[in-house]
Write a protein that holds these residues in place. Structure first.
Motif, PDB file in Angstrom:
ATOM      1  N   VAL A  71       0.840  -1.206   0.000  1.00 26.88           N
ATOM      2  CA  VAL A  71       0.000   0.000   0.000  1.00 26.88           C
ATOM      3  C   VAL A  71       0.872   1.251   0.000  1.00 26.88           C
ATOM      4  O   VAL A  71       0.611   2.212  -0.742  1.00 26.88           O
ATOM      5  N   ILE A  72       1.918   1.254   0.821  1.00 25.81           N
ATOM      6  CA  ILE A  72       2.818   2.405   0.874  1.00 25.81           C
ATOM      7  C   ILE A  72       3.505   2.618  -0.472  1.00 25.81           C
ATOM      8  O   ILE A  72       3.589   3.747  -0.981  1.00 25.81           O
ATOM      9  N   GLY A  73       3.972   1.529  -1.078  1.00 26.23           N
ATOM     10  CA  GLY A  73       4.676   1.636  -2.354  1.00 26.23           C
ATOM     11  C   GLY A  73       3.797   2.168  -3.466  1.00 26.23           C
ATOM     12  O   GLY A  73       4.194   3.074  -4.212  1.00 26.23           O
ATOM     13  N   ILE A  74       2.589   1.630  -3.596  1.00 27.71           N
ATOM     14  CA  ILE A  74       1.713   2.056  -4.686  1.00 27.71           C
ATOM     15  C   ILE A  74       1.220   3.479  -4.478  1.00 27.71           C
ATOM     16  O   ILE A  74       1.038   4.242  -5.433  1.00 27.71           O
ATOM     17  N   THR A  75       1.017   3.871  -3.217  1.00 30.18           N
ATOM     18  CA  THR A  75       0.579   5.245  -2.938  1.00 30.18           C
ATOM     19  C   THR A  75       1.673   6.244  -3.286  1.00 30.18           C
ATOM     20  O   THR A  75       1.412   7.288  -3.906  1.00 30.18           O
ATOM     21  N   LEU A  76       2.922   5.936  -2.905  1.00 23.19           N
ATOM     22  CA  LEU A  76       4.035   6.820  -3.244  1.00 23.19           C
ATOM     23  C   LEU A  76       4.194   6.957  -4.753  1.00 23.19           C
ATOM     24  O   LEU A  76       4.397   8.064  -5.271  1.00 23.19           O
ATOM     25  N   GLU A  77       4.080   5.854  -5.461  1.00 27.55           N
ATOM     26  CA  GLU A  77       4.275   5.908  -6.911  1.00 27.55           C
ATOM     27  C   GLU A  77       3.169   6.702  -7.591  1.00 27.55           C
ATOM     28  O   GLU A  77       3.426   7.501  -8.496  1.00 27.55           O
ATOM     29  N   LEU A  78       1.922   6.500  -7.180  1.00 23.13           N
ATOM     30  CA  LEU A  78       0.808   7.236  -7.790  1.00 23.13           C
ATOM     31  C   LEU A  78       0.937   8.736  -7.544  1.00 23.13           C
ATOM     32  O   LEU A  78       0.729   9.542  -8.460  1.00 23.13           O
ATOM     33  N   PHE A  79       1.281   9.133  -6.326  1.00 22.40           N
ATOM     34  CA  PHE A  79       1.396  10.561  -6.026  1.00 22.40           C
ATOM     35  C   PHE A  79       2.606  11.179  -6.723  1.00 22.40           C
ATOM     36  O   PHE A  79       2.549  12.334  -7.158  1.00 22.40           O
ATOM     37  N   LEU A  80       3.694  10.428  -6.838  1.00 25.98           N
ATOM     38  CA  LEU A  80       4.860  10.958  -7.547  1.00 25.98           C
ATOM     39  C   LEU A  80       4.556  11.117  -9.032  1.00 25.98           C
ATOM     40  O   LEU A  80       4.909  12.138  -9.645  1.00 25.98           O
ATOM     41  N   ALA A  81       3.903  10.112  -9.623  1.00 24.01           N
ATOM     42  CA  ALA A  81       3.519  10.208 -11.034  1.00 24.01           C
ATOM     43  C   ALA A  81       2.549  11.370 -11.249  1.00 24.01           C
ATOM     44  O   ALA A  81       2.636  12.101 -12.246  1.00 24.01           O
ATOM     45  N   HIS A  82       1.620  11.553 -10.308  1.00 24.83           N
ATOM     46  CA  HIS A  82       0.666  12.664 -10.396  1.00 24.83           C
ATOM     47  C   HIS A  82       1.389  14.009 -10.345  1.00 24.83           C
ATOM     48  O   HIS A  82       1.070  14.932 -11.117  1.00 24.83           O
ATOM     49  N   ALA A  83       2.363  14.126  -9.467  1.00 27.18           N
ATOM     50  CA  ALA A  83       3.110  15.381  -9.351  1.00 27.18           C
ATOM     51  C   ALA A  83       3.898  15.665 -10.632  1.00 27.18           C
ATOM     52  O   ALA A  83       3.940  16.810 -11.109  1.00 27.18           O
ATOM     53  N   ILE A  84       4.515  14.635 -11.198  1.00 29.22           N
ATOM     54  CA  ILE A  84       5.319  14.823 -12.414  1.00 29.22           C
ATOM     55  C   ILE A  84       4.429  15.195 -13.594  1.00 29.22           C
ATOM     56  O   ILE A  84       4.727  16.124 -14.360  1.00 29.22           O
ATOM     57  N   LEU A  85       3.305  14.474 -13.774  1.00 32.90           N
ATOM     58  CA  LEU A  85       2.414  14.749 -14.897  1.00 32.90           C
ATOM     59  C   LEU A  85       1.742  16.118 -14.754  1.00 32.90           C
ATOM     60  O   LEU A  85       1.432  16.768 -15.756  1.00 32.90           O
ATOM     61  N   SER A  86       1.492  16.556 -13.529  1.00 34.45           N
ATOM     62  CA  SER A  86       0.895  17.878 -13.314  1.00 34.45           C
ATOM     63  C   SER A  86       1.906  18.986 -13.569  1.00 34.45           C
ATOM     64  O   SER A  86       1.528  20.101 -13.972  1.00 34.45           O
ATOM     65  N   TRP A  87       3.179  18.710 -13.345  1.00 38.01           N
ATOM     66  CA  TRP A  87       4.226  19.724 -13.518  1.00 38.01           C
ATOM     67  C   TRP A  87       4.649  19.887 -14.969  1.00 38.01           C
ATOM     68  O   TRP A  87       4.959  20.995 -15.420  1.00 38.01           O
ATOM     69  N   LEU A  88       4.634  18.812 -15.742  1.00 37.78           N
ATOM     70  CA  LEU A  88       5.090  18.871 -17.128  1.00 37.78           C
ATOM     71  C   LEU A  88       4.131  19.702 -17.982  1.00 37.78           C
ATOM     72  O   LEU A  88       2.914  19.601 -17.825  1.00 37.78           O
ATOM     73  N   PRO A  89       4.644  20.514 -18.905  1.00 40.09           N
ATOM     74  CA  PRO A  89       3.769  21.275 -19.824  1.00 40.09           C
ATOM     75  C   PRO A  89       3.244  20.386 -20.952  1.00 40.09           C
ATOM     76  O   PRO A  89       3.638  20.517 -22.120  1.00 40.09           O
ATOM     77  N   LEU A  90       2.341  19.480 -20.614  1.00 44.41           N
ATOM     78  CA  LEU A  90       1.835  18.518 -21.590  1.00 44.41           C
ATOM     79  C   LEU A  90       1.053  19.181 -22.719  1.00 44.41           C
ATOM     80  O   LEU A  90       0.874  18.577 -23.785  1.00 44.41           O
ATOM     81  N   GLU A  91       0.564  20.408 -22.501  1.00 46.17           N
ATOM     82  CA  GLU A  91      -0.191  21.089 -23.558  1.00 46.17           C
ATOM     83  C   GLU A  91       0.666  21.360 -24.786  1.00 46.17           C
ATOM     84  O   GLU A  91       0.149  21.574 -25.881  1.00 46.17           O
ATOM     85  N   GLU A  92       1.987  21.332 -24.616  1.00 44.00           N
ATOM     86  CA  GLU A  92       2.880  21.556 -25.751  1.00 44.00           C
ATOM     87  C   GLU A  92       2.793  20.427 -26.770  1.00 44.00           C
ATOM     88  O   GLU A  92       3.117  20.625 -27.942  1.00 44.00           O
ATOM     89  N   ILE A  93       2.371  19.250 -26.331  1.00 41.97           N
ATOM     90  CA  ILE A  93       2.229  18.115 -27.254  1.00 41.97           C
ATOM     91  C   ILE A  93       0.760  17.694 -27.344  1.00 41.97           C
ATOM     92  O   ILE A  93       0.456  16.551 -27.672  1.00 41.97           O
TER      93      ILE A  93
END
Length: 394
Positions: free
Chosen positions: A244-266
């Motif tokens: 549970v700890i591992g999957i929660t950390l990975e989901l929140f880290l992926a969420h932070a990275i995807l929210s930070w990246l300027p995906l609108e450029e692509i």
């Protein structure tokens, strides 16, 4: 007085937390995929915005033959570098030097053929091995637009409307949102975000069953005044807590990275809110418990610690099969997908990423699709531990 299953849980969890090397490897695995995902998407964004940042360098041989074309190229922010006559070998060497995106060679008879309304030849030289596909297409679009403008002007000069040769006028309207489009593109890789559920608790599940049996510490544990189901429950929850700890950390880290990246450029976006992610994490808790229950049940049927590791190395790959099959068959989202462990979590996150209102039923199905098999696996492991053949490894 503490519940006996809770005492076992704390004992197993503390022993696992003392193993710094295993925790380091689990942390590395948990963080590796989101970081790798961010690096890959960041490189795609850099390639997509490279023409805007660096511009387009175009070498032109015989630029004086087509002054209007040169003006149109410059209007599209294409830097024109005039060159003298060059043979094929010289053009090849220039392209391999990566100093220009392409070479445009205009025929010496271009002006003569142009005035006589004959096809005027131009050659576009490029290196397909270079990473200049987008910038090369920009140059070709200018050439096609220049060609169309000349054709229209010539038709008007002869009293013919350009609409005569274009009986259809196609207009395209895309009603798909960037969230839905990006969810389709990222959907194929979302499934790996749930993979830690089958990895983070693996070591604890094997060590607390097959490992303790080999060390003969299981006999001492079973001699204590605790029922079998309490022992299994404590071990199960200890391994499940790590997952549970591992999957929660990975989901929140992926969420932070995807929210930070300027995906609108692509042409993409990530519209998952923090509340949505918390709900996904809660719905994924049974997946971690299911993975740990299956690992404990399988490890109990192994005769040695190494055999348990070998068997589970294949077991952890099985949950990936439904997601891969659905992706390859390009199946549309259906209600039955929420009843398949692992696939239900992938489908749930993908639909939320599309920005659609899915209601409470998918969350409920996702929760119980993994929780019910987890309880069944724990019941089997409890029954298996009651056997003397298992404890004595015979």
């Amino acid at each position: 007085m503490k519940a006996k299953w809770r005492i076992v849980f704390l004992k197993e969890f503390r022993e696992t937390m003392r193993d710094k090397r295993s925790l380091g490897l689990l942390l590395l695995f948990t963080l590796m995929y989101p970081v790798m995902l961010g690096v890959i998407l960041n490189q795609q964004i850099k390639r997509a915005t490279k023409p805007e940042r660096e511009g387009i360098e175009l070498a032109v041989i015989g630029a004086a033959q087509a002054p209007n074309l040169m003006v149109q190229l410059k209007q599209k922010n294409i830097s024109v570098e005039q060159k003298g006559p060059m043979d094929e070998d010289a053009i090849t060497q220039l392209l391999r030097s990566r100093k220009v995106v392409a070479v445009l060679r205009i025929s010496d008879k271009f002006a003569e053929n142009y005035q006589a309304m004959r096809p005027a030849r131009v050659e576009l030289w490029f290196d397909s091995a270079a990473d200049n596909g987008a910038r090369q297409r920009d140059i070709e679009e200018v050439l096609h637009a220049y060609n169309s403008s000349i054709a229209s002007a010539r038709l008007l000069a002869h009293g013919v409307s350009p609409a005569t040769v274009a009986p259809l006028q196609l207009q395209r309207y895309d009603t798909g949102t960037t969230a839905a489009r990006s969810a389709g593109l990222i959907g194929s890789i979302l499934g790996f975000l749930f993979f830690p559920a089958f990895i983070c608790g693996l070591s604890a599940a094997v060590d607390s069953t097959a490992g303790e049996r080999e060390r003969r510490s299981l006999e001492v544990l079973m001699s204590q005044p605790a029922r079998t189901w309490e022992l299994v429950t404590g071990k199960w929850l200890a391994a499940g807590a790590l997952a549970v700890i591992g999957i929660t950390l990975e989901l929140f880290l992926a969420h932070a990275i995807l929210s930070w990246l300027p995906l609108e450029e692509i042409g993409m976006s990530w519209r998952v809110t923090t509340f949505d992610l918390v709900m996904v994490c809660l719905a994924s808790v049974p997946l971690s418990l299911f993975a740990s229950a299956v690992q404990i049940a399988v490890a109990m049927n192994a005769k040695s610690f190494k055999e348990a590791q070998s068997m589970l190395s294949f077991v952890v790959m099985l949950p990936m099969i439904p997601g891969i099959a659905v992706s390859m068959l390009e199946l549309k989202t259906a209600l039955w997908m929420y009843a398949v462990p692992m696939l239900s979590n992938q489908t749930l996150l993908r639909e939320i990423a599309k920005g659609e209102a899915i209601g409470a039923l998918p969350f409920v199905l996702t929760f119980f699709s993994a929780m019910l098999p987890a309880l069944a696996a724990v019941a089997f492991a409890t029954w298996r531990m009651k056997s003397e053949r298992y404890v004595l490894a015979v």
